[in-house]
Design a protein around this motif. Sequence first.
Motif, PDB file in Angstrom:
ATOM      1  N   ASN A   1      -7.051  19.995  -3.880  1.00  0.00           N
ATOM      2  CA  ASN A   1      -7.627  18.657  -3.636  1.00  0.00           C
ATOM      3  C   ASN A   1      -9.071  18.585  -4.136  1.00  0.00           C
ATOM      4  O   ASN A   1      -9.453  17.661  -4.859  1.00  0.00           O
TER       5      ASN A   1
ATOM      6  N   TRP B   1       2.743  15.565  -0.324  1.00  0.00           N
ATOM      7  CA  TRP B   1       2.163  16.662  -1.132  1.00  0.00           C
ATOM      8  C   TRP B   1       1.630  17.755  -0.203  1.00  0.00           C
ATOM      9  O   TRP B   1       1.910  18.934  -0.368  1.00  0.00           O
TER      10      TRP B   1
ATOM     11  N   GLU C   1      -7.955   1.255   7.392  1.00  0.00           N
ATOM     12  CA  GLU C   1      -8.127   2.465   6.566  1.00  0.00           C
ATOM     13  C   GLU C   1      -9.610   2.674   6.245  1.00  0.00           C
ATOM     14  O   GLU C   1     -10.155   3.758   6.424  1.00  0.00           O
TER      15      GLU C   1
ATOM     16  N   PHE D   1      -6.195  -3.193   5.758  1.00  0.00           N
ATOM     17  CA  PHE D   1      -7.135  -2.550   4.832  1.00  0.00           C
ATOM     18  C   PHE D   1      -8.357  -2.016   5.594  1.00  0.00           C
ATOM     19  O   PHE D   1      -8.780  -0.871   5.406  1.00  0.00           O
TER      20      PHE D   1
ATOM     21  N   ARG E   1       0.800  -1.228   0.000  1.00  0.00           N
ATOM     22  CA  ARG E   1       0.000   0.000   0.000  1.00  0.00           C
ATOM     23  C   ARG E   1       0.830   1.274   0.000  1.00  0.00           C
ATOM     24  O   ARG E   1       0.405   2.303  -0.514  1.00  0.00           O
TER      25      ARG E   1
ATOM     26  N   LEU F   1     -16.559   5.290  -3.198  1.00  0.00           N
ATOM     27  CA  LEU F   1     -17.107   5.471  -1.848  1.00  0.00           C
ATOM     28  C   LEU F   1     -17.619   6.904  -1.706  1.00  0.00           C
ATOM     29  O   LEU F   1     -18.680   7.143  -1.134  1.00  0.00           O
TER      30      LEU F   1
ATOM     31  N   THR G   1      -3.135  -0.393  -3.598  1.00  0.00           N
ATOM     32  CA  THR G   1      -4.325  -0.030  -2.816  1.00  0.00           C
ATOM     33  C   THR G   1      -5.582  -0.317  -3.646  1.00  0.00           C
ATOM     34  O   THR G   1      -5.499  -0.736  -4.794  1.00  0.00           O
TER      35      THR G   1
ATOM     36  N   VAL H   1      -2.367  17.046   7.801  1.00  0.00           N
ATOM     37  CA  VAL H   1      -1.118  17.723   7.437  1.00  0.00           C
ATOM     38  C   VAL H   1      -0.788  18.803   8.470  1.00  0.00           C
ATOM     39  O   VAL H   1       0.369  19.046   8.815  1.00  0.00           O
TER      40      VAL H   1
ATOM     41  N   ARG I   1       0.600  11.560  -1.164  1.00  0.00           N
ATOM     42  CA  ARG I   1      -0.383  12.618  -0.855  1.00  0.00           C
ATOM     43  C   ARG I   1      -0.049  13.290   0.483  1.00  0.00           C
ATOM     44  O   ARG I   1      -0.255  14.483   0.664  1.00  0.00           O
TER      45      ARG I   1
HETATM   46  C1  LIG Z   1      -3.509  15.731   2.031  1.00  0.00           C
HETATM   47  C2  LIG Z   1      -4.461  14.566   1.934  1.00  0.00           C
HETATM   48  C3  LIG Z   1      -5.682  14.725   1.284  1.00  0.00           C
HETATM   49  C4  LIG Z   1      -6.582  13.647   1.210  1.00  0.00           C
HETATM   50  N1  LIG Z   1      -7.772  13.854   0.554  1.00  0.00           N
HETATM   51  C5  LIG Z   1      -8.651  12.810   0.450  1.00  0.00           C
HETATM   52  C6  LIG Z   1      -9.886  12.987  -0.244  1.00  0.00           C
HETATM   53  O1  LIG Z   1     -10.174  14.070  -0.784  1.00  0.00           O
HETATM   54  N2  LIG Z   1     -10.746  11.927  -0.310  1.00  0.00           N
HETATM   55  C7  LIG Z   1     -10.428  10.715   0.246  1.00  0.00           C
HETATM   56  O2  LIG Z   1     -11.243   9.776   0.143  1.00  0.00           O
HETATM   57  N3  LIG Z   1      -9.283  10.532   0.915  1.00  0.00           N
HETATM   58  C8  LIG Z   1      -8.370  11.529   1.018  1.00  0.00           C
HETATM   59  N4  LIG Z   1      -7.187  11.328   1.675  1.00  0.00           N
HETATM   60  C9  LIG Z   1      -6.944  10.013   2.308  1.00  0.00           C
HETATM   61  C10 LIG Z   1      -6.273   8.956   1.383  1.00  0.00           C
HETATM   62  O3  LIG Z   1      -5.233   9.554   0.674  1.00  0.00           O
HETATM   63  C11 LIG Z   1      -7.243   8.321   0.411  1.00  0.00           C
HETATM   64  O4  LIG Z   1      -8.427   7.914   1.064  1.00  0.00           O
HETATM   65  C12 LIG Z   1      -6.643   7.077  -0.270  1.00  0.00           C
HETATM   66  O5  LIG Z   1      -5.411   7.383  -0.836  1.00  0.00           O
HETATM   67  C13 LIG Z   1      -7.586   6.582  -1.340  1.00  0.00           C
HETATM   68  O6  LIG Z   1      -7.009   5.568  -2.107  1.00  0.00           O
HETATM   69  P1  LIG Z   1      -7.560   4.084  -2.058  1.00  0.00           P
HETATM   70  O7  LIG Z   1      -9.034   4.085  -2.227  1.00  0.00           O
HETATM   71  O8  LIG Z   1      -6.752   3.282  -2.993  1.00  0.00           O
HETATM   72  O9  LIG Z   1      -7.228   3.712  -0.544  1.00  0.00           O
HETATM   73  P2  LIG Z   1      -7.048   2.306   0.187  1.00  0.00           P
HETATM   74  O10 LIG Z   1      -5.688   2.299   0.777  1.00  0.00           O
HETATM   75  O11 LIG Z   1      -7.413   1.181  -0.677  1.00  0.00           O
HETATM   76  O12 LIG Z   1      -8.054   2.427   1.415  1.00  0.00           O
HETATM   77  C14 LIG Z   1      -9.424   2.017   1.339  1.00  0.00           C
HETATM   78  C15 LIG Z   1     -10.309   3.165   1.744  1.00  0.00           C
HETATM   79  O13 LIG Z   1     -10.017   3.573   3.074  1.00  0.00           O
HETATM   80  C16 LIG Z   1     -10.157   4.975   3.208  1.00  0.00           C
HETATM   81  N5  LIG Z   1      -8.845   5.572   3.519  1.00  0.00           N
HETATM   82  C17 LIG Z   1      -7.626   5.152   3.126  1.00  0.00           C
HETATM   83  N6  LIG Z   1      -6.657   5.950   3.638  1.00  0.00           N
HETATM   84  C18 LIG Z   1      -7.288   6.890   4.362  1.00  0.00           C
HETATM   85  C19 LIG Z   1      -6.858   8.012   5.138  1.00  0.00           C
HETATM   86  N7  LIG Z   1      -5.566   8.301   5.288  1.00  0.00           N
HETATM   87  N8  LIG Z   1      -7.791   8.786   5.721  1.00  0.00           N
HETATM   88  C20 LIG Z   1      -9.109   8.511   5.606  1.00  0.00           C
HETATM   89  N9  LIG Z   1      -9.580   7.450   4.899  1.00  0.00           N
HETATM   90  C21 LIG Z   1      -8.684   6.669   4.283  1.00  0.00           C
HETATM   91  C22 LIG Z   1     -10.637   5.491   1.851  1.00  0.00           C
HETATM   92  O14 LIG Z   1     -12.033   5.549   1.861  1.00  0.00           O
HETATM   93  C23 LIG Z   1     -10.133   4.420   0.902  1.00  0.00           C
HETATM   94  O15 LIG Z   1     -10.844   4.341  -0.305  1.00  0.00           O
HETATM   95  C24 LIG Z   1      -6.262  12.395   1.786  1.00  0.00           C
HETATM   96  C25 LIG Z   1      -5.040  12.241   2.436  1.00  0.00           C
HETATM   97  C26 LIG Z   1      -4.146  13.309   2.513  1.00  0.00           C
HETATM   98  C27 LIG Z   1      -2.835  13.124   3.234  1.00  0.00           C
END
Ligand SMILES: Cc1cc2nc3c(=O)[nH]c(=O)nc-3n(C[C@H](O)[C@H](O)[C@H](O)COP(=O)(O)OP(=O)(O)OC[C@H]3O[C@@H](n4cnc5c(N)ncnc54)[C@H](O)[C@@H]3O)c2cc1C
Length: 501
Positions: free
Chosen positions: A434, A412, A332, A329, A268, A283, A276, A453, A409
């Motif tokens: 964003n 970033w 998250e 997973f 991941r 969602l 990921t 952040v 991110r």
């Molecule tokens: C500066 C910044 C901005 C972000 N903006 C967003 C945004 O606009 N929308 C968004 O959905 N997420 C955001 N995130 C959280 C995270 O980056 C994304 O949820 C994740 O990268 C989505 O990719 P994935 O579905 O492959 O995640 P996976 O790793 O497959 O995770 C599964 C699900 O878990 C949730 N999740 C995962 N990581 C996080 C996290 N750190 N915080 C909260 N929920 C999480 C998401 O719903 C995600 O789809 C942000 C993080 C940072 C640092």
Amino acid sequence: MGSGGVRGAPRPAPSPRVRAANDAAVRAGGDFVLYWMFAAHRVRFNFALDHAIARAAALGKALVVLELIRCRYRWASDRVHRFLLEGLDDNAKALGRAGVLHYPFVEESPGEGDGLVRALASRACLVVADDFPAFFFPDWIEGEARACPVLVEQVDGNGLLPMRVAASAYPTAHAFRRFLQKSLRPHLEEFPEADPLDGLDLPRPAALPDAIVRRWPPAPESRLRGDVSGLPLDHAVRPVSLRGGQAAASAAAARFVRERLARYAEDRNEPGREGTSGLSPYLHFGHLSVHEVLAAVALQEGWSPSDVSSRADGSRSGWWGMGASAEAFLDELVTWRELGFNFCAIRSDYDRYDSLPPWARDTLERHAGDPRPRLYSLGELEAGRTHDPLWNAAQRQLVAEGRIHNYVRMLWGKKILEWSASPVEALRAMVELNNRYALDGRDPNSYSGIFWVLGRYDRPWGPERPIFGTVRYMSSDSVARKVRVKDYVSRFAGEGGNPVG
Ligand SMILES: Cc1cc2nc3c(=O)[nH]c(=O)nc-3n(C[C@H](O)[C@H](O)[C@H](O)COP(=O)(O)OP(=O)(O)OC[C@H]3O[C@@H](n4cnc5c(N)ncnc54)[C@H](O)[C@@H]3O)c2cc1C
């Protein structure tokens, strides 16, 4: 777990998920039950749809499902709209097959949809609506509910834990995880129907009044297929290749669980691997339910709710009783994701700088006057024109693909804090970039990530540094040492602007 319920006798949503949005009564003599679907754009695993069906069955009425797509909200773009509209197409087909009247209304100019919810409500027994705690949705539903002559019930289908079970906003993921470990077990038994339209036997709806349909003509099929031409949107933010809608979302979830879940814990954080799930846009738009994802994970892991541990110590692994990758997973998907919904449901100031914890505001304030060795304007950031190739790659991925890999991110955001004149300016730039470009933006998670952040959900970290104070620091070099970024940087090296069509 299972979808429960006897065919033809759907259950209303569990009570912690339902709340009245106004004081009006149900009008038993109305023509139909109206489900105003504005956040959970799906017809599977949807508590609000289950609830609306149960209400319609009990009243012996037809069901009308309204999807009203406005064009006047902030950051409305070709990218967001295309994805959203593709979801309407899936719903139109499924509802049509089940004899439910689907009413898709897509504004062609700002304000065209005003009055439609009220007009339909004036013919309805009651209105069932989604519940979503962020962006323009809480104000929208509040205004509409006040003007509706019948009961408006909001149903929360956002997470595994009903949002309003928690009485306060949790300051850290650890504290929230402990709370989940104590409270989640009974809610794991309360699943929405996997396919509530299967075998549905409600009275067929009569045609809607001419006056309504003439004033608010249902969207033509081309719009439902994602045609955004001629709409007053931000055209500079171009559609991406990822297809929206429930069918694509379910397929993506199933593929991830089958092919990548087992390696999630290892992969991941590697931007070079597609490790990921990529499910966050689905969602966000409600094309996918967290319940559907959990059902797929449970099947793969041979898991049932009785496998959860009785220990509630907030530890990241061991509670679910699944393999390490599946637990990573779910941490998250459930802990981190629902932490954001918890915050937004309780704190209406979730998007304000002052909502940061006092220690973070204090330390950032003490360093507000520190010289900034590099300052970039919003325009320079947006174009990915900084001195830092890894950061530029992240920004260019955001502009081109509507996403940034999670690990990058974080970097970033941290660099935007370092390169802005003040933390408030940094917040503004992060929110703007964003939410304008990310397909999953404008979500409770957006504010979790952006405010993380600046210190939300975190603790002070030493040593104290310029600009950051004790807010956690990240550097591109340290990220590059930990994960392989070479391929990632070269993938986005030459790109600028907004090249995806
Ligand atoms: C500066 C910044 C901005 C972000 N903006 C967003 C945004 O606009 N929308 C968004 O959905 N997420 C955001 N995130 C959280 C995270 O980056 C994304 O949820 C994740 O990268 C989505 O990719 P994935 O579905 O492959 O995640 P996976 O790793 O497959 O995770 C599964 C699900 O878990 C949730 N999740 C995962 N990581 C996080 C996290 N750190 N915080 C909260 N929920 C999480 C998401 O719903 C995600 O789809 C942000 C993080 C940072 C640092």
